[in-house]
Scaffold this motif. Structure first.
Motif, mmCIF file in Angstrom:
data_model
loop_
_atom_site.group_PDB
_atom_site.id
_atom_site.type_symbol
_atom_site.label_atom_id
_atom_site.label_comp_id
_atom_site.label_asym_id
_atom_site.label_seq_id
_atom_site.Cartn_x
_atom_site.Cartn_y
_atom_site.Cartn_z
ATOM 1 N N MET A 170 31.362 -35.678 11.081
ATOM 2 C CA MET A 170 30.119 -34.971 11.390
ATOM 3 C C MET A 170 30.433 -33.739 12.231
ATOM 4 N N ALA A 171 29.841 -32.580 11.833
ATOM 5 C CA ALA A 171 30.105 -31.335 12.555
ATOM 6 C C ALA A 171 29.537 -31.401 13.969
ATOM 7 N N ARG A 172 30.238 -30.755 14.889
ATOM 8 C CA ARG A 172 29.840 -30.758 16.299
ATOM 9 C C ARG A 172 28.851 -29.633 16.568
ATOM 10 N N ILE A 173 27.776 -29.930 17.307
ATOM 11 C CA ILE A 173 26.800 -28.907 17.665
ATOM 12 C C ILE A 173 27.423 -27.986 18.707
ATOM 13 N N LYS A 174 27.246 -26.693 18.558
ATOM 14 C CA LYS A 174 27.814 -25.742 19.504
ATOM 15 C C LYS A 174 27.189 -25.924 20.887
ATOM 16 N N ASP A 175 28.021 -25.724 21.912
ATOM 17 C CA ASP A 175 27.548 -25.901 23.286
ATOM 18 C C ASP A 175 26.359 -25.006 23.589
ATOM 19 N N GLN A 176 26.363 -23.779 23.073
ATOM 20 C CA GLN A 176 25.263 -22.865 23.329
ATOM 21 C C GLN A 176 23.974 -23.383 22.709
ATOM 22 N N GLU A 192 23.268 -24.433 15.720
ATOM 23 C CA GLU A 192 24.495 -23.945 15.108
ATOM 24 C C GLU A 192 25.594 -24.964 15.369
ATOM 25 N N TYR A 193 26.430 -25.162 14.375
ATOM 26 C CA TYR A 193 27.482 -26.159 14.463
ATOM 27 C C TYR A 193 28.849 -25.475 14.534
ATOM 28 N N GLU A 194 29.784 -26.169 15.169
ATOM 29 C CA GLU A 194 31.140 -25.647 15.242
ATOM 30 C C GLU A 194 31.712 -25.521 13.840
ATOM 31 N N GLU A 195 32.692 -24.624 13.731
ATOM 32 C CA GLU A 195 33.346 -24.463 12.433
ATOM 33 C C GLU A 195 33.933 -25.798 11.995
#
Length: 551
Positions: free
Chosen positions: A1-7, A98-101
């Protein structure tokens, strides 16, 4: 599962309004400034002891001790992990995540899942319109009314009507592909609507998103086999994972610390309509590991309500045993043959009061199955030997004695299993803080309420604090950074304490000085060097003078 961006996480937390979120679970009233008070949604109480800070997005209950930030609240009330809670808040407050690459395959899988959720929601809306707005829905509406299911309750569960055709065409007009419709279980291999004319029960996940449908037969010439038919299993839908109505029952289950599991969807709707809310349906299946995992996030107290035939089925008994072995407190409500909970929803609470404990029910069942006294004794012993001693076990032993007419010394040979009680663990009362730890906590609460005291806090070292969590909170406040997630409940408690006890800046200054004095006196007590002892006494005198000046 893609990681949600910290921002994105920060954007969600900034956009989330904890008053709105908590307000879905309990009524809040403004107390002062950014402070709100209400009755705790996590336990029953008569007076409001639940504090919410809308500025810091924190909550704390002085009754049960639960506390945290808006993410913690969603996790607790919705039974979600961190990512699920962030996505829940993002959806509610319209924040684009937005998700991490990640790998193209992972991104593609996420987009496909989002499209499936979208087309299933569109399908639910399509079925709803046919049930409530069209003339073809009139006989189905009459059927629901004959079952005592009102329009409001039916709409809450998004009941609908499949007309048998037209869904696939409408979905394609909205841009959904044939592959997406097939993957969502809405069309068959030929691309036609999967469900013929049937009453539709949408099935939802923990966040209330539609993941599949269960369809009830309406016509004698229905081409599908079975009175009830589910959507084909898919990436979103696994029947053994779903408890019907859980997304609506979660708050009541958590607050009342009990869950009632019934067999049918209509039973859930009828009971909720009658005001009984902590109820879900297993949709005809026995309790599975996934069911128990979902329920354990909310409660360890289960009432299982089945008709007399289903309650004795081996699969159902295995589910009960599995739950019992996992520490659930189980009580069984056996209905007379041919009766459902929906037949008398207003008297359902009374039925629960007459429920049997799992051990009593299971022993009674095994005694009834036995061909003679000897077999009955062996069957009962096998059940009771695996159970730790408890009032329920003693009750079951008395049943064995009465039914088999056995002497007490025979029963004493059935030794209980060793270990902690098999029932739900009893909560330990919170320990009262000793004076020193309380001083530390209130000093930190003062700094939370009055950030201008941070410099004074920085003048104290870690050694001025006894508890490790207090030392970590000190470091976080000095650095002016958000605390680690495991410290958020403490931050919420400090914030609520400062408000409730009216800790002023002056009081906070005094507490910090007293912490300094406490450390000096502790050092002085163990000091053997005369010169160092004299120096420490001088420092104590200065602190005492400062305390006198601010009093």
């Amino acid at each position: 599962m893609a990681r949600i961006k910290d921002q994105s996480v920060r954007d969600v937390i900034a956009a989330a309004n904890i008053v709105d979120v908590v307000g879905l679970r309990t009524s809040l009233r403004k107390a002062s400034g950014m402070r709100y008070m209400g009755r705790c949604p996590f336990h029953e109480e008569r007076s409001a002891s639940f504090s919410v800070n809308s500025d810091l997005n924190l909550y704390h209950c002085f009754g049960c001790g639960k506390g945290g930030d808006v993410v913690t609240f969603v996790r607790e009330t919705e039974g979600l992990d961190f990512v699920g809670a962030i996505e829940w808040l993002a959806e509610r407050f319209r924040v684009t995540l937005e998700y991490e690459e990640s790998s193209p395959a992972a991104d593609d899988a996420r987009r496909k899942r989002e499209r499936l959720y979208a087309v299933l929601d569109q399908a639910a809306a399509f079925f709803e319109r046919h049930l409530w707005e069209g003339a073809d829905g009139e006989p189905v509406r009459a059927y629901l009314a004959s079952r005592g299911l009102g329009e409001a309750a039916s709409k809450e569960f998004r009941l609908g009507l499949s007309p048998g055709d037209g869904l696939a065409g409408k979905a394609r007009e909205k841009g959904f592909t044939a592959d997406e419709l097939r993957a969502a279980g809405l069309t068959n291999q030929r691309g036609r609507d999967y469900f013929p004319r049937r009453l539709m029960f949408p099935l939802a996940d923990a966040r209330g998103r539609i993941i599949a449908f269960q369809a009830r037969k309406l016509l004698d010439d229905d081409p599908l086999q079975g009175k009830y038919v589910n959507s084909p299993e898919s990436d979103l839908f696994k029947k053994s994972h779903v408890l019907y109505g859980l997304h609506l029952a979660r708050p009541a289950i958590a607050k009342q610390d009990r869950a009632v599991v019934v067999e049918g969807n209509t039973d859930v709707i009828a009971l909720r309509q009658a005001g009984f809310e902590p109820v879900v349906a297993s949709m005809g299946t026995a309790l599975t590991e996934q069911h128990l995992k979902e329920l354990s996030r909310l409660t360890k107290r289960l009432y299982l309500c089945f008709d007399s035939d289903a309650a004795g089925e081996e699969a159902t008994l295995r589910g009960m045993e599995r739950a019992y072995e996992q520490g659930f407190e189980i009580r069984v409500v056996t209905l007379p043959s041919g009766q459902d909970p929906a037949d008398a929803p207003d008297g359902f609470e009374l039925r629960l009061g007459q429920a049997e404990s799992y051990l009593h029910y299971r022993v009674r069942l095994e005694l009834g199955r036995a061909s003679d006294r000897q077999e009955g004794f062996v069957r009962a012993r096998e059940i009771l030997a695996k159970a730790e001693d408890s009032p329920e076990r003693q009750e079951a032993l008395r049943l064995v004695a009465d039914r088999l007419d056995l002497p007490r010394e025979t029963l004493s040979g059935i030794a209980p299993a060793r270990g902690s009680s098999s029932g739900a663990p009893s909560s330990q009362p919170k320990k009262l803080l000793d004076a020193g730890v309380r001083l530390e906590r209130e000093a930190l609460a003062a700094v939370v309420a009055h950030p201008e005291l941070v410099d004074a806090l920085a003048g104290l070292s870690e050694e001025h604090f006894e508890l490790g969590e207090h030392r970590r909170m000190r470091s976080s406040l000095i650095a002016r950074l958000p605390p680690d997630p495991d410290l958020v409940p403490l931050l919420a408690e400090l914030d609520a304490t400062a408000s409730t006890e009216g800790i002023t800046k002056q009081t906070g200054t005094e507490m910090l000085l007293r912490l300094r004095e406490k450390k000096l006196r502790r050092d002085l007590q163990g000091e053997t060097d005369l010169a160092r002892a004299t120096e420490l006494q001088a420092h104590v005198a200065k602190v005492r003078q400062a305390l006198t000046e601010i009093s």
